[in-house]
Structure formats: C-alpha cells, structure tokens
Design a protein around this motif. Structure first.
Motif, PDB file in Angstrom:
ATOM      1  N   PRO A 425       2.749   0.482  19.363  1.00  0.00           N
ATOM      2  CA  PRO A 425       3.639  -0.311  18.501  1.00  0.00           C
ATOM      3  C   PRO A 425       5.099  -0.160  18.907  1.00  0.00           C
ATOM      4  O   PRO A 425       5.884  -1.107  18.798  1.00  0.00           O
ATOM      5  CB  PRO A 425       3.381   0.276  17.102  1.00  0.00           C
ATOM      6  CG  PRO A 425       2.027   0.887  17.184  1.00  0.00           C
ATOM      7  CD  PRO A 425       1.894   1.394  18.577  1.00  0.00           C
ATOM      8  N   TRP A 426       5.471   1.050  19.342  1.00  0.00           N
ATOM      9  CA  TRP A 426       6.837   1.282  19.827  1.00  0.00           C
ATOM     10  C   TRP A 426       6.796   2.336  20.922  1.00  0.00           C
ATOM     11  O   TRP A 426       6.204   3.400  20.742  1.00  0.00           O
ATOM     12  CB  TRP A 426       7.756   1.760  18.704  1.00  0.00           C
ATOM     13  CG  TRP A 426       9.164   1.991  19.164  1.00  0.00           C
ATOM     14  CD1 TRP A 426       9.991   1.086  19.762  1.00  0.00           C
ATOM     15  CD2 TRP A 426       9.902   3.219  19.065  1.00  0.00           C
ATOM     16  NE1 TRP A 426      11.216   1.668  20.038  1.00  0.00           N
ATOM     17  CE2 TRP A 426      11.192   2.970  19.620  1.00  0.00           C
ATOM     18  CE3 TRP A 426       9.620   4.478  18.566  1.00  0.00           C
ATOM     19  CZ2 TRP A 426      12.174   3.942  19.692  1.00  0.00           C
ATOM     20  CZ3 TRP A 426      10.599   5.449  18.628  1.00  0.00           C
ATOM     21  CH2 TRP A 426      11.863   5.191  19.186  1.00  0.00           C
ATOM     22  N   LYS A 427       7.395   2.029  22.031  1.00  0.00           N
ATOM     23  CA  LYS A 427       7.463   2.948  23.160  1.00  0.00           C
ATOM     24  C   LYS A 427       8.861   3.531  23.206  1.00  0.00           C
ATOM     25  O   LYS A 427       9.831   2.862  23.572  1.00  0.00           O
ATOM     26  CB  LYS A 427       7.138   2.210  24.469  1.00  0.00           C
ATOM     27  CG  LYS A 427       7.116   3.106  25.688  1.00  0.00           C
ATOM     28  CD  LYS A 427       6.775   2.322  26.949  1.00  0.00           C
ATOM     29  CE  LYS A 427       7.892   1.351  27.287  1.00  0.00           C
ATOM     30  NZ  LYS A 427       7.695   0.684  28.590  1.00  0.00           N
ATOM     31  N   ALA A 428       8.991   4.806  22.831  1.00  0.00           N
ATOM     32  CA  ALA A 428      10.303   5.451  22.781  1.00  0.00           C
ATOM     33  C   ALA A 428      10.876   5.614  24.189  1.00  0.00           C
ATOM     34  O   ALA A 428      10.127   5.900  25.141  1.00  0.00           O
ATOM     35  CB  ALA A 428      10.192   6.817  22.108  1.00  0.00           C
ATOM     36  N   PRO A 429      12.179   5.444  24.339  1.00  0.00           N
ATOM     37  CA  PRO A 429      12.796   5.609  25.665  1.00  0.00           C
ATOM     38  C   PRO A 429      12.908   7.077  26.066  1.00  0.00           C
ATOM     39  O   PRO A 429      12.770   7.978  25.228  1.00  0.00           O
ATOM     40  CB  PRO A 429      14.177   4.982  25.476  1.00  0.00           C
ATOM     41  CG  PRO A 429      14.476   5.175  24.016  1.00  0.00           C
ATOM     42  CD  PRO A 429      13.158   5.053  23.322  1.00  0.00           C
ATOM     43  N   PHE A 430      13.124   7.301  27.349  1.00  0.00           N
ATOM     44  CA  PHE A 430      13.399   8.632  27.930  1.00  0.00           C
ATOM     45  C   PHE A 430      12.224   9.609  27.807  1.00  0.00           C
ATOM     46  O   PHE A 430      12.414  10.817  27.904  1.00  0.00           O
ATOM     47  CB  PHE A 430      14.649   9.269  27.291  1.00  0.00           C
ATOM     48  CG  PHE A 430      15.822   8.361  27.214  1.00  0.00           C
ATOM     49  CD1 PHE A 430      16.394   7.830  28.370  1.00  0.00           C
ATOM     50  CD2 PHE A 430      16.358   8.005  25.988  1.00  0.00           C
ATOM     51  CE1 PHE A 430      17.478   6.973  28.297  1.00  0.00           C
ATOM     52  CE2 PHE A 430      17.444   7.160  25.908  1.00  0.00           C
ATOM     53  CZ  PHE A 430      18.012   6.638  27.067  1.00  0.00           C
ATOM     54  N   GLN A 431      11.032   9.103  27.588  1.00  0.00           N
ATOM     55  CA  GLN A 431       9.880   9.984  27.462  1.00  0.00           C
ATOM     56  C   GLN A 431       9.073  10.018  28.751  1.00  0.00           C
ATOM     57  O   GLN A 431       9.014   9.014  29.454  1.00  0.00           O
ATOM     58  CB  GLN A 431       8.984   9.526  26.295  1.00  0.00           C
ATOM     59  CG  GLN A 431       9.638   9.615  24.936  1.00  0.00           C
ATOM     60  CD  GLN A 431       9.838  11.053  24.467  1.00  0.00           C
ATOM     61  OE1 GLN A 431       9.826  12.003  25.250  1.00  0.00           O
ATOM     62  NE2 GLN A 431      10.028  11.224  23.163  1.00  0.00           N
ATOM     63  N   PRO A 432       8.457  11.170  29.100  1.00  0.00           N
ATOM     64  CA  PRO A 432       8.349  12.402  28.316  1.00  0.00           C
ATOM     65  C   PRO A 432       9.498  13.380  28.537  1.00  0.00           C
ATOM     66  O   PRO A 432       9.440  14.510  28.063  1.00  0.00           O
ATOM     67  CB  PRO A 432       7.039  13.003  28.832  1.00  0.00           C
ATOM     68  CG  PRO A 432       7.042  12.651  30.282  1.00  0.00           C
ATOM     69  CD  PRO A 432       7.651  11.265  30.345  1.00  0.00           C
ATOM     70  N   TYR A 433      10.535  12.942  29.275  1.00  0.00           N
ATOM     71  CA  TYR A 433      11.621  13.855  29.654  1.00  0.00           C
ATOM     72  C   TYR A 433      12.370  14.380  28.434  1.00  0.00           C
ATOM     73  O   TYR A 433      12.725  15.566  28.370  1.00  0.00           O
ATOM     74  CB  TYR A 433      12.577  13.160  30.619  1.00  0.00           C
ATOM     75  CG  TYR A 433      11.853  12.501  31.769  1.00  0.00           C
ATOM     76  CD1 TYR A 433      11.248  13.263  32.761  1.00  0.00           C
ATOM     77  CD2 TYR A 433      11.731  11.108  31.846  1.00  0.00           C
ATOM     78  CE1 TYR A 433      10.565  12.657  33.811  1.00  0.00           C
ATOM     79  CE2 TYR A 433      11.055  10.503  32.887  1.00  0.00           C
ATOM     80  CZ  TYR A 433      10.466  11.272  33.864  1.00  0.00           C
ATOM     81  OH  TYR A 433       9.783  10.684  34.887  1.00  0.00           O
TER      82      TYR A 433
END
Length: 526
Positions: A425-433
């Motif tokens: 539903p939502w892909k968070a930025p800067f992941q998995p870093y």
C-alpha cells in the motif's frame, strides 16, 4: 508450521507458513486479525481523522522538550544539544518510516506488537507488549512529577496537591468515552502547536533585541560560555564529546511516542492511505517543533546559567528564558501543555473488558501508577523526574529497536519470497538503509546510556539502574516466554507476508473524498 502463544493483551497469536495458507481456520484468523476493527470491537471507534492527525502531530511535544532539555543544555552546551536532538530526530524518522510501511499493510491495534508476532517471534511480541505497558506506566508519574515541579514557578504549595490535581485530570480524561478523550487530546494538541510556534517567534524577537531591555543576544551564548561543555570536568575534545553523548537519553525521552501513528491504526479510517500520510510528515514535525525550538533555546539561555543546575523547576530552559523578561505567558501555556492524556494511556490494556467503550481495568491501572508521582513531594522532585525520564527513555529505545527489527524481518521476508515492494500500500523511502542505520545507532546509544557509571569515581546506582533495567526486563520476558511456550523465530520462508499483501490488494481503502478549500491550506490535519 504453526505456533501459538498469548500476547500482552491476552489474545491468542497464531503464526503460520505459506504452506498452510489454504487452511480454513488459519485463513479466517488472518483475515479477522487484519480487519482494522476486529481487535477492538469492544471499544468505541470514536476517533476521527483530525484526532489521529493531531495526536501524531503533537503527541511528542511535552516535558522532554520544555523541561528535560535543561539538563541536556547544561551538560552538552548549545552546539551539543542542537546536534544531539537533530541526530536523534533523523533516527526516529527512520523508525517512523518503518512503522508507517508496516502499519499501512497490517493495520492492527497495538502498534508494532502484533506485526512482531507474525514477522519475528510471538515471544518478541509478548516482550514488547509489556515493554510498552511499562513505558507508559512509568511516564505517568514522570509527567505528574514534572508538572508539580514546574507549577512551583507560580504558587509555592506542597507538591502533593499538584500531583493530586494533575493525576485527577489525567484519570478523568482516560475514564471518559473515547470521543471525549479524542476531543481533549485534539484541543491540547492545538494548544501545544500554538505554544511552540509562539515561543519560537518570541525567541526571535528577544534575540533580535525586541525584549524589554532591548539587548541584542544573537549567538552571544554560543561564544560565551561556548558551544560545548567540558563534561565532568574532563578537558579537551573528550570532555566535549562526553557532554554531547549525554544528550541522546534526553532526546529519546523528548521524542517518545512519535510512533503513535500506528497505535491507532485499528481505529483509523482508510489506514492504508492515512497512516503513510502521517508518517511522511514526521520529518517536518521534527524540524519545526524540535530542532528549531532547541536552537532557539540555545540562543536564549547560556549553558552555565546557575538556574539550570538547581534541583527544582529552574531546570526548564523555557521558564528560564522568560524569567529573564517580564512576559511569562508562554511559560503558563507551557505548564498546561504538559497535561497530555495521550502519553498517559497504556495502549496494551485495550483488550480487557470495557464499560461504555472504556477499558476500565486499564484506567484503574493508570490510577494506581499515578501514586508514584508522590515521590516528587520531597525537595528532590527534579531528581525523581530525572530518574523516571531515564527509565522511559530506555524503554522507548527498546521499542524503537523492536520496530526496526520487525521491519527488517518483514523486508527480507518479502525479498526471500520474491514479492515486489511495488505491491505494498505504501513503499517507504530510504529502506532498508534507514532501518539498518537506526537499528545500529540505537543499539550503541542504548548500551552506552549509563557510560558515566563506568568512569572511575563516578559510579551511581540510580544511573546504572535507570539506564539498563529495561534491557534485563525485556530479556527476561522474551526468553521466559520463549522457553515456556517453546516458540521459534519465524523463518523468512514461513513469514505470512504474501497473505497480508493479498488482503491489502483485495481490500483497498475507499477513494479519497475531494478536499475542501480549507483542507488545502490546513497543514495540521487536512
């Protein structure tokens, strides 16, 4: 493989592999647990979207910023406290991105507790459930002690009177129906926002020479006594670094509850859309409400101000900054803003019997723990607050570590099973870093929280206990549950991520209603 256990809320946890995805009973339980309303069917779903947004927006503005920052300023200096709060703000942004992505997919009650059972280990969920309960129960007397300490600025009465008054207010707001509770929280949050914005504008005016004495302060206190403090009298860069490092415990307390956007997931309308919306605003909140406010404090109060070092209300740099000027109205609003019922409501008591939609056993537990606030009756009120603050900070860091660990197990389970993150539903930025950096950093901060006790001549039993007690409690809960119920860590192949993704795809949020003209300009809850 199927594992069963009991979480902190008393509910049965069942984790299963993809092999048994077609089993009718397991399928039904997964669907039921994923229904945002099933887990809290006994409670009233009276929180509207504006309540959720304002709880997320201002739930962390309180004693950590207004009172606890005094100790950090005295120990680290203006540059030290500014850097410490900024770094911690970036780290908790990583926490929020992680819990936001998880909660958008799995909008269950209790924040990270149930996802931890599905993606890590039921024992992990159990330990975190009681860790959150412990954190909130300790925060109650901490808030009451802080309020009793601050109110001495206006009226000199026995602290027991103020502890009783504030405890009664907190108890009443939790005992009311959830809609009334939501309205109280909403309006207190508005007061906090207005307070902090007004405080920063007033700070700009004073530093620019607009105060009663017309003195232009500017960066005066950054030059004298200087940007850093030689902590514990240790000379050179080491002493300055030691002072800077002490800021993280204060900052952890200040930022506590920033992950509350997930606590109300089961009561949030269109959670797959609205939770990410709140999570994406965290960085702006950190910048506006903490980093800028801390910066203004460093301009208004010198780190060697003798009032910062006294063991009573003078530890508040906000109160100190305005005591140097005739206007004290922001300090009055500051005191009122401490009374946030959100922090005083242990979420893990939401699964017990209710009366009128209110979990009465949880409310009664709150009332019992409020009695610890009477420890502030003595002249060591600020010392009591400091101990409680450190206990809450340690529990909070443990909670953030659970969030990052759960997210990383979830992330690599998707990767192992070949599930594209584009299906989320939502892909968070800067992941998995972001999760990895936050996880490693918080482990280091947690393990070094009581480092001063290991310096020759600086042993403090109180400091050692407050810095490391929760690590022992969490470990005992985790391994005790694991041994008793013989649970196993969920393997990446057996993690039920595929089923949750399917449920999210088959049950999308309803279309977003067109925004009104007012909503387009409403940056608070629009």
């Amino acid at each position: 493989m199927t594992q069963k256990g009991i979480d902190a809320g008393g509910d049965e946890i069942v984790t299963t592999s993809r092999t048994y995805a077609n089993d009718h009973d397991i399928e039904k339980e997964l669907l039921d647990l994923t229904d945002p309303y099933t887990n809290r069917s006994a409670t009233r779903r009276g929180l509207q979207q504006r309540h959720i947004q304002m709880i997320a927006l201002a739930g962390t503005i309180g004693t950590g910023l207004f009172l606890g920052s005094g100790r950090a300023l005295a120990q680290a200096g203006p540059a030290g406290i500014f850097m410490g709060y900024t770094i911690m703000g970036l780290l908790i942004s990583g926490v929020t991105l992680s819990i936001g992505e998880l909660s958008a997919l799995v909008p269950l009650s209790g924040g990270i507790i149930r996802p931890a059972a599905y993606f890590v280990d039921p024992a992990f969920s159990f330990a975190q459930g009681w860790n959150v309960t412990y954190q909130y129960l300790i925060s109650i007397p901490a808030e009451c002690a802080a309020a009793a300490t601050i109110v001495q600025f206006w009226v000199t009465l026995n602290n027991a009177i103020w502890v009783t008054v504030f405890s009664a207010v907190l108890f009443a707001t939790n005992a009311f129906l959830v809609r009334i509770y939501g309205e109280v929280e909403f309006h207190l949050a508005l007061l906090k926002v207005f307070l902090i914005v007004g405080m920063n504008f007033m700070g700009i005016v004073i530093t620019a020479g607009g105060g009663p004495n017309h003195e232009t302060i500017g960066f005066k206190y950054w030059h004298d006594p200087g940007p850093f403090v030689q902590y514990l009298g240790v000379p050179g860069p080491l002493g300055r670094f030691m002072g800077f490092w002490t800021v993280f415990a204060n900052a952890a307390y200040a930022y506590s509850s920033v992950e509350t956007i997930s606590m109300a997931a089961a009561e949030t309308y269109a959670p797959r859309r609205n939770i990410p919306k709140a999570a994406k605003r965290v960085f702006v909140r950190v910048l506006l409400f903490y980093v800028i406010s801390i910066f203004m404090i460093t301009l208004l109060v010198p780190s060697d101000d003798p009032m910062l070092l006294k063991k009573h209300w003078y530890r508040s740099p906000v109160a100190i900054s305005y005591s140097r000027n005739p206007s004290r109205h922001p300090s009055a609003a500051h005191e009122f803003s401490l009374a946030s019922p959100e922090k005083a409501k242990p979420q893990n008591f939401s699964h017990v019997p209710t009366v009128g939609g209110v979990p009465y056993m949880g409310v009664l537990a709150i009332g019992v723990w409020m009695a610890l606030g009477y420890m502030s009756v003595s002249a060591t009120a600020a010392m009591v607050f400091t101990w409680l603050q450190d206990l809450v900070a340690c529990a909070q860091i443990m909670g953030w570590l659970v969030i990052c660990t759960t997210y990383l197990r979830f992330y690599y389970a998707m990767k192992k099973q070949g599930i594209s993150r584009q299906r989320l539903p939502w892909k968070a930025p800067f992941q998995p870093y972001a999760a990895w950096i936050t996880l490693v950093s918080l482990i280091i901060i947690l393990l070094t929280g009581g480092y001063t006790t290991f310096i020759h001549g600086h042993w403090s039993t109180e400091t050692f206990i407050s810095a490391y007690l929760d690590i022992g409690i969490f470990g005992a809960l985790y391994f005790g549950y694991k041994i008793w119920y013989r649970t196993k860590i969920i393997s990446l192949d057996e993690s039920p991520v595929a089923r949750f993704v399917e449920i999210a795809e088959n049950d999308p949020d309803p279309p977003e209603e067109p925004k009104s003209a007012w909503s387009k300009f409403n940056i608070l809850w629009g």
